[in-house]
Write a protein that holds these residues in place. Structure first.
Motif, PDB file in Angstrom:
ATOM      1  N   ALA A   1       0.829  -1.211   0.000  1.00  0.00           N
ATOM      2  CA  ALA A   1       0.000   0.000   0.000  1.00  0.00           C
ATOM      3  C   ALA A   1       0.865   1.264   0.000  1.00  0.00           C
ATOM      4  CB  ALA A   1      -0.926  -0.010   1.213  1.00  0.00           C
ATOM      5  N   PHE A   2       2.004   1.214   0.682  1.00  0.00           N
ATOM      6  CA  PHE A   2       2.894   2.384   0.728  1.00  0.00           C
ATOM      7  C   PHE A   2       3.538   2.647  -0.631  1.00  0.00           C
ATOM      8  CE2 PHE A   2       7.143   4.197   1.388  1.00  0.00           C
ATOM      9  CZ  PHE A   2       6.809   5.366   2.070  1.00  0.00           C
ATOM     10  N   VAL A   3       3.954   1.582  -1.318  1.00  0.00           N
ATOM     11  CA  VAL A   3       4.664   1.738  -2.587  1.00  0.00           C
ATOM     12  C   VAL A   3       3.706   2.020  -3.738  1.00  0.00           C
ATOM     13  CG1 VAL A   3       6.131   0.576  -4.274  1.00  0.00           C
ATOM     14  CG2 VAL A   3       6.579   0.300  -1.832  1.00  0.00           C
ATOM     15  N   TYR A   4       2.588   1.279  -3.803  1.00  0.00           N
ATOM     16  CA  TYR A   4       1.700   1.344  -4.955  1.00  0.00           C
ATOM     17  C   TYR A   4       0.407   2.110  -4.691  1.00  0.00           C
ATOM     18  CZ  TYR A   4       4.804  -2.304  -6.685  1.00  0.00           C
ATOM     19  OH  TYR A   4       5.900  -3.022  -7.086  1.00  0.00           O
ATOM     20  N   GLU A   5       0.165   2.478  -3.437  1.00  0.00           N
ATOM     21  CA  GLU A   5      -1.037   3.225  -3.052  1.00  0.00           C
ATOM     22  C   GLU A   5      -2.308   2.504  -3.491  1.00  0.00           C
ATOM     23  OE1 GLU A   5      -0.754   7.211  -4.449  1.00  0.00           O
ATOM     24  OE2 GLU A   5       0.998   7.693  -3.227  1.00  0.00           O
ATOM     25  N   SER A   6      -2.310   1.179  -3.347  1.00  0.00           N
ATOM     26  CA  SER A   6      -3.479   0.364  -3.665  1.00  0.00           C
ATOM     27  C   SER A   6      -3.423  -0.909  -2.826  1.00  0.00           C
ATOM     28  CB  SER A   6      -3.521   0.013  -5.160  1.00  0.00           C
ATOM     29  OG  SER A   6      -2.410  -0.790  -5.508  1.00  0.00           O
ATOM     30  N   PRO A   7      -4.575  -1.534  -2.583  1.00  0.00           N
ATOM     31  CA  PRO A   7      -4.577  -2.769  -1.782  1.00  0.00           C
ATOM     32  C   PRO A   7      -3.846  -3.901  -2.498  1.00  0.00           C
ATOM     33  CG  PRO A   7      -6.778  -1.817  -1.938  1.00  0.00           C
ATOM     34  CD  PRO A   7      -5.932  -1.105  -2.938  1.00  0.00           C
ATOM     35  N   LEU A   8      -3.212  -4.763  -1.715  1.00  0.00           N
ATOM     36  CA  LEU A   8      -2.507  -5.918  -2.268  1.00  0.00           C
ATOM     37  C   LEU A   8      -3.514  -6.969  -2.712  1.00  0.00           C
ATOM     38  CD1 LEU A   8       0.138  -7.467  -2.769  1.00  0.00           C
ATOM     39  CD2 LEU A   8       0.037  -8.241  -0.391  1.00  0.00           C
ATOM     40  N   PRO A   9      -3.444  -7.443  -3.973  1.00  0.00           N
ATOM     41  CA  PRO A   9      -4.359  -8.507  -4.425  1.00  0.00           C
ATOM     42  C   PRO A   9      -4.209  -9.757  -3.569  1.00  0.00           C
ATOM     43  CG  PRO A   9      -3.251  -7.486  -6.298  1.00  0.00           C
ATOM     44  CD  PRO A   9      -2.593  -6.942  -5.071  1.00  0.00           C
ATOM     45  N   VAL A  10      -5.310 -10.427  -3.326  1.00  0.00           N
ATOM     46  CA  VAL A  10      -5.310 -11.580  -2.439  1.00  0.00           C
ATOM     47  C   VAL A  10      -4.432 -12.696  -2.989  1.00  0.00           C
ATOM     48  CG1 VAL A  10      -6.760 -13.246  -1.234  1.00  0.00           C
ATOM     49  CG2 VAL A  10      -7.645 -10.976  -1.734  1.00  0.00           C
ATOM     50  N   SER A  11      -4.522 -12.967  -4.283  1.00  0.00           N
ATOM     51  CA  SER A  11      -3.755 -14.065  -4.877  1.00  0.00           C
ATOM     52  C   SER A  11      -2.254 -13.834  -4.732  1.00  0.00           C
ATOM     53  CB  SER A  11      -4.120 -14.226  -6.353  1.00  0.00           C
ATOM     54  OG  SER A  11      -3.860 -13.037  -7.069  1.00  0.00           O
ATOM     55  N   ARG A  12      -1.823 -12.597  -4.865  1.00  0.00           N
ATOM     56  CA  ARG A  12      -0.388 -12.303  -4.743  1.00  0.00           C
ATOM     57  C   ARG A  12       0.090 -12.483  -3.306  1.00  0.00           C
ATOM     58  NH1 ARG A  12       1.394  -6.773  -7.413  1.00  0.00           N
ATOM     59  NH2 ARG A  12       0.166  -7.793  -9.056  1.00  0.00           N
ATOM     60  N   LEU A  13      -0.739 -12.095  -2.356  1.00  0.00           N
ATOM     61  CA  LEU A  13      -0.385 -12.279  -0.949  1.00  0.00           C
ATOM     62  C   LEU A  13      -0.282 -13.760  -0.609  1.00  0.00           C
ATOM     63  CD1 LEU A  13       0.069 -10.979   1.854  1.00  0.00           C
ATOM     64  CD2 LEU A  13      -2.403 -11.185   2.229  1.00  0.00           C
ATOM     65  N   VAL A  14      -1.200 -14.561  -1.131  1.00  0.00           N
ATOM     66  CA  VAL A  14      -1.196 -16.000  -0.860  1.00  0.00           C
ATOM     67  C   VAL A  14       0.059 -16.657  -1.440  1.00  0.00           C
ATOM     68  CG1 VAL A  14      -2.364 -18.158  -1.446  1.00  0.00           C
ATOM     69  CG2 VAL A  14      -3.690 -16.215  -0.630  1.00  0.00           C
ATOM     70  N   VAL A  15       0.489 -16.233  -2.615  1.00  0.00           N
ATOM     71  CA  VAL A  15       1.704 -16.790  -3.222  1.00  0.00           C
ATOM     72  C   VAL A  15       2.929 -16.448  -2.370  1.00  0.00           C
ATOM     73  CG1 VAL A  15       3.253 -16.648  -5.201  1.00  0.00           C
ATOM     74  CG2 VAL A  15       0.788 -16.819  -5.558  1.00  0.00           C
ATOM     75  N   ARG A  16       2.986 -15.237  -1.851  1.00  0.00           N
ATOM     76  CA  ARG A  16       4.116 -14.859  -0.993  1.00  0.00           C
ATOM     77  C   ARG A  16       4.127 -15.679   0.289  1.00  0.00           C
ATOM     78  NH1 ARG A  16       4.068  -8.183  -1.453  1.00  0.00           N
ATOM     79  NH2 ARG A  16       4.246  -8.103  -3.730  1.00  0.00           N
ATOM     80  N   LEU A  17       2.957 -15.934   0.842  1.00  0.00           N
ATOM     81  CA  LEU A  17       2.868 -16.764   2.036  1.00  0.00           C
ATOM     82  C   LEU A  17       3.303 -18.196   1.733  1.00  0.00           C
ATOM     83  CD1 LEU A  17       2.000 -17.278   4.954  1.00  0.00           C
ATOM     84  CD2 LEU A  17      -0.350 -17.558   4.133  1.00  0.00           C
ATOM     85  N   ALA A  18       2.887 -18.723   0.598  1.00  0.00           N
ATOM     86  CA  ALA A  18       3.279 -20.080   0.206  1.00  0.00           C
ATOM     87  C   ALA A  18       4.789 -20.176   0.000  1.00  0.00           C
ATOM     88  CB  ALA A  18       2.530 -20.488  -1.065  1.00  0.00           C
ATOM     89  N   ASP A  19       5.387 -19.146  -0.602  1.00  0.00           N
ATOM     90  CA  ASP A  19       6.840 -19.146  -0.800  1.00  0.00           C
ATOM     91  C   ASP A  19       7.576 -19.138   0.535  1.00  0.00           C
ATOM     92  OD1 ASP A  19       6.517 -19.165  -3.520  1.00  0.00           O
ATOM     93  OD2 ASP A  19       6.795 -17.002  -3.779  1.00  0.00           O
ATOM     94  N   LYS A  20       7.077 -18.376   1.484  1.00  0.00           N
ATOM     95  CA  LYS A  20       7.700 -18.320   2.810  1.00  0.00           C
ATOM     96  C   LYS A  20       7.612 -19.678   3.517  1.00  0.00           C
ATOM     97  CE  LYS A  20       7.645 -15.634   7.126  1.00  0.00           C
ATOM     98  NZ  LYS A  20       9.071 -15.208   7.025  1.00  0.00           N
ATOM     99  N   ALA A  21       6.470 -20.337   3.383  1.00  0.00           N
ATOM    100  CA  ALA A  21       6.312 -21.649   4.003  1.00  0.00           C
ATOM    101  C   ALA A  21       7.184 -22.694   3.309  1.00  0.00           C
ATOM    102  CB  ALA A  21       4.842 -22.074   3.953  1.00  0.00           C
ATOM    103  N   GLN A  22       7.330 -22.578   1.998  1.00  0.00           N
ATOM    104  CA  GLN A  22       8.096 -23.589   1.257  1.00  0.00           C
ATOM    105  C   GLN A  22       9.573 -23.524   1.587  1.00  0.00           C
ATOM    106  OE1 GLN A  22      10.379 -23.649  -1.490  1.00  0.00           O
ATOM    107  NE2 GLN A  22      10.194 -25.888  -1.675  1.00  0.00           N
ATOM    108  N   VAL A  23      10.110 -22.340   1.872  1.00  0.00           N
ATOM    109  CA  VAL A  23      11.522 -22.213   2.235  1.00  0.00           C
ATOM    110  C   VAL A  23      11.844 -23.069   3.461  1.00  0.00           C
ATOM    111  CG1 VAL A  23      13.237 -20.601   3.160  1.00  0.00           C
ATOM    112  CG2 VAL A  23      11.846 -19.952   1.201  1.00  0.00           C
ATOM    113  N   CYS A  24      10.883 -23.184   4.369  1.00  0.00           N
ATOM    114  CA  CYS A  24      11.102 -23.962   5.593  1.00  0.00           C
ATOM    115  C   CYS A  24      11.103 -25.465   5.343  1.00  0.00           C
ATOM    116  CB  CYS A  24      10.019 -23.629   6.621  1.00  0.00           C
ATOM    117  SG  CYS A  24      10.065 -21.915   7.192  1.00  0.00           S
TER     118      CYS A  24
END
Length: 262
Positions: A96-119
């Motif tokens: 929101a700070f960089v793009y001044e718009s809400p983060l799309p849900v699908s993109r947030l879910v992919v980032r969460l999945a990537d964080k979990a997969q690293v573990c």
């Protein structure tokens, strides 16, 4: 499950091609208190069972607000759930700070999945022992995702995770085809019904149930406990009424009862 020579760290494969540490994390989700999610075309509802560790303790929070348009419900290790919820909040704030718009849900879910997969590929880390139901609304509509400790994620019309979640899944499978046309209030009632199925005979009260909703022109928020208890009481009365004494539907198919302000 039992301890064996192939579960000392997450990078050790068994001869059968299994990662036991990841399976243990997924088992932690199954042992957690149940969480349910349902979505229609315009709203998403999350409901959880508030399970206390003992009669002398209070329950831990299982539903977290991430942003005005996104919230999560967890099952598994609550501590891991809090860590991941804080990560999701930071991602939404930074976007929101960089793009001044809400983060799309699908993109947030992919980032969460990537964080979990690293573990699952670092021997000095362990997988997060928590499953997350991510509910959100963006420009593409309403979304409900399940993020698994293995790093996989799936989108659902309705889903349940946690202890005795199969009973809730059976209930949702009978009705999920109609959820897309449901109103907000109908989603909430079915979410409470699904949670009741997971209790298997235990009395359902607002004290052991948390319900949250997000939708068009409605930011993510928890529903007041008094309103939840009123809905539960109304459900119990309806179940006790014999079929021949049920309200006669009007010509338009409704029962004629006034809608409840939820």
């Amino acid at each position: 499950m039992f301890r064996n020579q192939y579960d000392t760290d997450v990078t050790t494969w068994s001869p059968a091609g299994r990662l036991f540490q990841v399976e243990y994390a997924m088992e932690a989700v199954k042992q957690g208190a149940a969480a349910v999610g349902l979505r229609s075309a315009s709203h998403i509802v999350l409901a959880t069972v508030n399970k206390a560790a003992s009669d002398l303790s209070s329950y831990q929070k299982k539903v977290f607000k991430i942003d005005d348009h996104i919230g999560v419900a967890i099952a598994g290790l609550t501590a891991d759930g809090r860590v991941l919820s804080r990560y999701l909040r930071n991602e939404c704030i930074n976007h929101a700070f960089v793009y001044e718009s809400p983060l799309p849900v699908s993109r947030l879910v992919v980032r969460l999945a990537d964080k979990a997969q690293v573990c699952t590929q670092r021997s000095w880390k362990r997988p997060y022992g928590v499953g997350l139901l991510v509910a959100g609304l963006d420009e593409t509509g309403a979304h409900l995702y399940y993020n698994c400790p293995s790093g996989n994620y799936f989108e659902y019309q309705a889903f349940a995770i946690g202890s005795r979640s199969q009973a809730a899944k059976t209930f949702l499978e009978r009705k999920f085809e109609f959820f897309n046309n449901y109103s907000r209030d109908e989603l909430i009632i079915d979410a409470i019904f699904a949670i009741k199925e997971t209790l298997q005979g235990e009395k359902l009260t607002s004290a052991i149930c948390t319900v949250a909703v997000v939708g068009k022109d409605e930011a993510f928020h928890l529903i007041d406990q008094k309103i939840i208890q009123e809905l539960i009481d109304a459900m119990e009365i309806k179940e006790d009424v014999p079929a021949d004494q049920a309200p006669v539907p009007d010509d338009d198919g409704s029962s004629g009862a006034a809608p409840m302000d939820i």
